[in-house]
Design a protein around this motif. Structure first.
Motif, PDB file in Angstrom:
ATOM      1  N   LYS A 180      -5.312 -56.635 -58.489  1.00  0.00           N
ATOM      2  CA  LYS A 180      -5.511 -56.526 -57.047  1.00  0.00           C
ATOM      3  C   LYS A 180      -5.445 -57.903 -56.393  1.00  0.00           C
ATOM      4  CE  LYS A 180      -8.592 -54.313 -53.689  1.00  0.00           C
ATOM      5  NZ  LYS A 180      -9.874 -53.560 -53.521  1.00  0.00           N
ATOM      6  N   GLU A 181      -6.075 -58.891 -57.032  1.00  0.00           N
ATOM      7  CA  GLU A 181      -6.036 -60.258 -56.515  1.00  0.00           C
ATOM      8  C   GLU A 181      -4.612 -60.818 -56.554  1.00  0.00           C
ATOM      9  OE1 GLU A 181      -8.761 -62.497 -58.842  1.00  0.00           O
ATOM     10  OE2 GLU A 181     -10.539 -61.395 -58.157  1.00  0.00           O
ATOM     11  N   LYS A 182      -3.901 -60.508 -57.631  1.00  0.00           N
ATOM     12  CA  LYS A 182      -2.531 -60.999 -57.783  1.00  0.00           C
ATOM     13  C   LYS A 182      -1.616 -60.412 -56.708  1.00  0.00           C
ATOM     14  CE  LYS A 182      -1.181 -61.312 -61.992  1.00  0.00           C
ATOM     15  NZ  LYS A 182      -0.711 -60.937 -63.350  1.00  0.00           N
ATOM     16  N   ARG A 183      -1.803 -59.110 -56.425  1.00  0.00           N
ATOM     17  CA  ARG A 183      -0.982 -58.457 -55.400  1.00  0.00           C
ATOM     18  C   ARG A 183      -1.275 -59.016 -54.015  1.00  0.00           C
ATOM     19  NH1 ARG A 183      -2.453 -52.822 -58.143  1.00  0.00           N
ATOM     20  NH2 ARG A 183      -0.780 -52.708 -59.698  1.00  0.00           N
ATOM     21  N   ALA A 184      -2.564 -59.299 -53.761  1.00  0.00           N
ATOM     22  CA  ALA A 184      -2.937 -59.868 -52.464  1.00  0.00           C
ATOM     23  C   ALA A 184      -2.305 -61.245 -52.280  1.00  0.00           C
ATOM     24  CB  ALA A 184      -4.457 -59.960 -52.362  1.00  0.00           C
ATOM     25  N   LYS A 185      -2.303 -62.025 -53.353  1.00  0.00           N
ATOM     26  CA  LYS A 185      -1.698 -63.357 -53.303  1.00  0.00           C
ATOM     27  C   LYS A 185      -0.193 -63.254 -53.101  1.00  0.00           C
ATOM     28  CE  LYS A 185      -1.405 -67.682 -55.917  1.00  0.00           C
ATOM     29  NZ  LYS A 185      -1.787 -68.374 -57.182  1.00  0.00           N
ATOM     30  N   ARG A 186       0.421 -62.273 -53.779  1.00  0.00           N
ATOM     31  CA  ARG A 186       1.863 -62.079 -53.642  1.00  0.00           C
ATOM     32  C   ARG A 186       2.219 -61.666 -52.217  1.00  0.00           C
ATOM     33  NH1 ARG A 186       3.689 -57.607 -57.361  1.00  0.00           N
ATOM     34  NH2 ARG A 186       2.965 -59.083 -58.932  1.00  0.00           N
ATOM     35  N   LYS A 187       1.381 -60.807 -51.634  1.00  0.00           N
ATOM     36  CA  LYS A 187       1.625 -60.347 -50.268  1.00  0.00           C
ATOM     37  C   LYS A 187       1.541 -61.506 -49.288  1.00  0.00           C
ATOM     38  CE  LYS A 187       0.312 -56.607 -47.135  1.00  0.00           C
ATOM     39  NZ  LYS A 187      -0.609 -55.455 -46.929  1.00  0.00           N
ATOM     40  N   ALA A 188       0.585 -62.415 -49.529  1.00  0.00           N
ATOM     41  CA  ALA A 188       0.447 -63.587 -48.661  1.00  0.00           C
ATOM     42  C   ALA A 188       1.654 -64.510 -48.804  1.00  0.00           C
ATOM     43  CB  ALA A 188      -0.835 -64.333 -49.006  1.00  0.00           C
ATOM     44  N   MET A 220       4.656 -63.604 -49.522  1.00  0.00           N
ATOM     45  CA  MET A 220       5.833 -62.974 -48.929  1.00  0.00           C
ATOM     46  C   MET A 220       6.008 -63.388 -47.474  1.00  0.00           C
ATOM     47  SD  MET A 220       5.829 -59.119 -50.532  1.00  0.00           S
ATOM     48  CE  MET A 220       7.309 -58.658 -49.634  1.00  0.00           C
ATOM     49  N   LYS A 221       4.897 -63.584 -46.802  1.00  0.00           N
ATOM     50  CA  LYS A 221       4.959 -63.989 -45.402  1.00  0.00           C
ATOM     51  C   LYS A 221       5.498 -65.407 -45.262  1.00  0.00           C
ATOM     52  CE  LYS A 221       1.137 -60.967 -44.027  1.00  0.00           C
ATOM     53  NZ  LYS A 221      -0.222 -60.893 -43.436  1.00  0.00           N
ATOM     54  N   SER A 222       5.301 -66.219 -46.298  1.00  0.00           N
ATOM     55  CA  SER A 222       5.790 -67.599 -46.251  1.00  0.00           C
ATOM     56  C   SER A 222       7.084 -67.771 -47.041  1.00  0.00           C
ATOM     57  CB  SER A 222       4.723 -68.548 -46.802  1.00  0.00           C
ATOM     58  OG  SER A 222       4.413 -68.217 -48.146  1.00  0.00           O
ATOM     59  N   ASN A 223       7.665 -66.641 -47.464  1.00  0.00           N
ATOM     60  CA  ASN A 223       8.939 -66.630 -48.196  1.00  0.00           C
ATOM     61  C   ASN A 223       8.851 -67.349 -49.543  1.00  0.00           C
ATOM     62  OD1 ASN A 223      11.591 -65.701 -48.319  1.00  0.00           O
ATOM     63  ND2 ASN A 223      12.426 -67.666 -47.644  1.00  0.00           N
ATOM     64  N   LYS A 224       7.648 -67.368 -50.149  1.00  0.00           N
ATOM     65  CA  LYS A 224       7.473 -68.008 -51.450  1.00  0.00           C
ATOM     66  C   LYS A 224       7.362 -66.998 -52.586  1.00  0.00           C
ATOM     67  CE  LYS A 224       5.071 -72.121 -49.696  1.00  0.00           C
ATOM     68  NZ  LYS A 224       3.810 -72.916 -49.766  1.00  0.00           N
ATOM     69  N   ALA A 225       7.262 -65.734 -52.240  1.00  0.00           N
ATOM     70  CA  ALA A 225       7.052 -64.714 -53.264  1.00  0.00           C
ATOM     71  C   ALA A 225       8.305 -64.506 -54.106  1.00  0.00           C
ATOM     72  CB  ALA A 225       6.649 -63.395 -52.618  1.00  0.00           C
ATOM     73  N   LYS A 226       8.084 -64.161 -55.375  1.00  0.00           N
ATOM     74  CA  LYS A 226       9.197 -63.822 -56.249  1.00  0.00           C
ATOM     75  C   LYS A 226       9.663 -62.406 -55.927  1.00  0.00           C
ATOM     76  CE  LYS A 226       7.834 -66.824 -60.070  1.00  0.00           C
ATOM     77  NZ  LYS A 226       7.437 -66.900 -61.495  1.00  0.00           N
ATOM     78  N   VAL A 227      10.960 -62.219 -55.887  1.00  0.00           N
ATOM     79  CA  VAL A 227      11.526 -60.914 -55.542  1.00  0.00           C
ATOM     80  C   VAL A 227      12.088 -60.273 -56.808  1.00  0.00           C
ATOM     81  CG1 VAL A 227      13.197 -59.678 -54.126  1.00  0.00           C
ATOM     82  CG2 VAL A 227      12.106 -61.756 -53.242  1.00  0.00           C
ATOM     83  N   TYR A 228      11.324 -59.332 -57.372  1.00  0.00           N
ATOM     84  CA  TYR A 228      11.759 -58.660 -58.589  1.00  0.00           C
ATOM     85  C   TYR A 228      12.608 -57.434 -58.277  1.00  0.00           C
ATOM     86  CZ  TYR A 228       8.375 -61.615 -60.982  1.00  0.00           C
ATOM     87  OH  TYR A 228       7.682 -62.691 -61.478  1.00  0.00           O
ATOM     88  N   TYR A 229      12.338 -56.794 -57.154  1.00  0.00           N
ATOM     89  CA  TYR A 229      13.140 -55.638 -56.759  1.00  0.00           C
ATOM     90  C   TYR A 229      13.135 -55.511 -55.238  1.00  0.00           C
ATOM     91  CZ  TYR A 229       8.554 -53.401 -56.336  1.00  0.00           C
ATOM     92  OH  TYR A 229       7.265 -53.110 -55.996  1.00  0.00           O
ATOM     93  N   VAL A 230      14.140 -54.824 -54.727  1.00  0.00           N
ATOM     94  CA  VAL A 230      14.271 -54.610 -53.291  1.00  0.00           C
ATOM     95  C   VAL A 230      14.366 -53.112 -53.040  1.00  0.00           C
ATOM     96  CG1 VAL A 230      15.660 -55.031 -51.236  1.00  0.00           C
ATOM     97  CG2 VAL A 230      15.469 -56.808 -52.994  1.00  0.00           C
ATOM     98  N   ALA A 231      13.496 -52.612 -52.182  1.00  0.00           N
ATOM     99  CA  ALA A 231      13.478 -51.177 -51.874  1.00  0.00           C
ATOM    100  C   ALA A 231      14.098 -50.933 -50.500  1.00  0.00           C
ATOM    101  CB  ALA A 231      12.047 -50.654 -51.908  1.00  0.00           C
ATOM    102  N   ASP A 232      15.098 -50.081 -50.467  1.00  0.00           N
ATOM    103  CA  ASP A 232      15.729 -49.677 -49.214  1.00  0.00           C
ATOM    104  C   ASP A 232      15.195 -48.292 -48.861  1.00  0.00           C
ATOM    105  OD1 ASP A 232      17.305 -48.899 -47.109  1.00  0.00           O
ATOM    106  OD2 ASP A 232      19.176 -49.660 -47.966  1.00  0.00           O
ATOM    107  N   LYS A 233      14.163 -48.255 -48.022  1.00  0.00           N
ATOM    108  CA  LYS A 233      13.502 -46.991 -47.709  1.00  0.00           C
ATOM    109  C   LYS A 233      14.399 -46.055 -46.911  1.00  0.00           C
ATOM    110  CE  LYS A 233       8.851 -48.973 -47.833  1.00  0.00           C
ATOM    111  NZ  LYS A 233       7.585 -49.206 -47.089  1.00  0.00           N
ATOM    112  N   THR A 234      15.290 -46.611 -46.108  1.00  0.00           N
ATOM    113  CA  THR A 234      16.171 -45.762 -45.305  1.00  0.00           C
ATOM    114  C   THR A 234      17.166 -45.001 -46.176  1.00  0.00           C
ATOM    115  OG1 THR A 234      17.711 -47.612 -44.968  1.00  0.00           O
ATOM    116  CG2 THR A 234      15.972 -47.290 -43.318  1.00  0.00           C
TER     117      THR A 234
END
Length: 246
Positions: free
Chosen positions: A173-181, A183-197
């Protein structure tokens, strides 16, 4: 096997053991296991193992997982997938050669064998792998939340198994919260991309890095092997992996 990062080999080498990495990225054609030269070289390396030595491998999983399902088209009645796709056929041949290598090696050396794949991989469902040995679940501190399956005959391999405890859940949970933060600064690692549309999921730029073994995984695996190599009959003195796997 398939150790471009060489982390497993280095874990053994740091402790004074001889170890080799086999990967086409680092060894070129000599490490191309679907070629005659590469396969014979692999057998040569395997026959250098002493009794009690170990083979650790993580065959490429990119064409065995969900993210590439539209390409490989594997399913329960056909784990080999799409027969007319060159990349799928190559991936299958690599796996068949790996299985052949292990079967031949086992007739000549009393070695331990461990293979790793993501939980959703079709690789261990292929006919050449089905009967090798049981699967175990593993959670071992990787940045990407993924469960890994280990296939092998190391007696203490079961100690690598970890369950989703409350403590582990809190860490994730802590790791996901850090990853989410991040993402806002474009520092997160991108393992997959989801196209919801479109309802599609594809691999991200950092997906290959998810295959790298963590230091904690390598250390825990080494402790298991060392115990079985030096004290194969000492069932009462099991190695303590609490610091390595959580």
């Amino acid at each position: 096997l398939f150790g471009a990062s060489q982390k497993v080999a280095k874990t053994w080498q740091k402790r004074g053991h001889q170890a080799e990495s086999f990967d086409i990225k680092t060894g070129g054609q000599l490490h191309d296991m679907v070629s005659k030269t590469g396969f014979l070289h692999l057998m040569h390396l395997g026959l250098r193992l002493v009794d009690g030595g170990i083979v650790v491998g993580g065959p490429p999983c990119s064409l065995f997982v969900f993210l590439s399902s539209s390409v490989h088209m594997r399913h329960i009645f056909s784990p080999s997938g799409c027969p007319w796709n060159d990349k799928v056929r190559l991936a299958n041949q690599i796996v068949r050669n790996v299985a052949t290598f292990i079967r031949v090696l086992k007739t000549q050396r009393k070695t331990y064998v461990i293979f790793e794949q993501p939980a959703g991989s079709w690789m261990f469902k292929m006919h050449c792998f089905v009967e090798l040995i049981a699967l175990l679940s593993l959670v071992c501190g990787h940045d990407m939340d993924k469960v890994t399956h280990l296939l092998g005959d190391l007696p203490t391999l079961g100690l690598m198994q970890r369950r989703m405890t409350k403590n582990v859940k809190n860490k994730l949970k802590e790791k996901r919260a850090k990853r989410k933060a991040n993402m806002k600064s474009n520092k997160a690692k991108v393992y997959y991309v989801a196209d919801k549309t479109m309802g599609k999921v594809s691999g991200g730029r950092d997906l290959p890095a998810s295959a790298y073994y963590t230091t904690s995984f390598c250390n825990a695996l080494y402790k298991c092997w060392l115990h079985d190599f030096t004290e194969p009959a000492a069932a009462s003195s099991r190695p303590n992996l609490s610091r390595d796997v959580s």
